[in-house]
Design a protein around this motif. Sequence first.
Motif, short mmCIF file in Angstrom:
data_model
loop_
_atom_site.label_atom_id
_atom_site.label_comp_id
_atom_site.label_asym_id
_atom_site.label_seq_id
_atom_site.Cartn_x
_atom_site.Cartn_y
_atom_site.Cartn_z
N GLY A 80 0.81 -1.21 0.00
CA GLY A 80 0.00 0.00 0.00
C GLY A 80 0.84 1.27 0.00
O GLY A 80 0.37 2.32 -0.40
N ALA A 81 2.10 1.16 0.40
CA ALA A 81 2.96 2.34 0.48
C ALA A 81 3.81 2.53 -0.76
O ALA A 81 4.56 3.50 -0.85
N LYS A 82 3.72 1.63 -1.73
CA LYS A 82 4.54 1.75 -2.94
C LYS A 82 4.05 2.89 -3.82
O LYS A 82 2.84 3.13 -3.94
N LEU A 83 4.98 3.54 -4.45
CA LEU A 83 4.65 4.61 -5.38
C LEU A 83 4.45 3.99 -6.77
O LEU A 83 5.15 3.04 -7.14
N THR A 84 3.54 4.55 -7.53
CA THR A 84 3.28 4.04 -8.88
C THR A 84 3.93 4.97 -9.89
O THR A 84 4.14 6.16 -9.65
N ASP A 85 4.24 4.44 -11.05
CA ASP A 85 4.81 5.23 -12.15
C ASP A 85 3.65 5.79 -12.97
O ASP A 85 3.05 5.10 -13.78
N SER A 86 3.33 7.04 -12.79
CA SER A 86 2.22 7.66 -13.54
C SER A 86 2.71 8.85 -14.32
O SER A 86 3.51 9.62 -13.94
#
Length: 59
Positions: free
Chosen positions: A53-59
């Motif tokens: 839940g704490a991972k950052l996504t590549d957007s």
Amino acid sequence: MGEVVSFKQARKTRARAAKETQAAANRAAFGRTKAEKAADAVEQARKDALLDGAKLTDS
């Protein structure tokens, strides 16, 4: 002079100590109840979900 030492007896003593060390490690690794293993699995799943839940996504 020093004390006379039997090499055969010294090898046996060292082997016994090594076996006891291995036995202690096995008791720690495999000597758990089913409930303890299940509780650890639940705790690990909770930690994994929190981390995901704490991972950052590549957007």
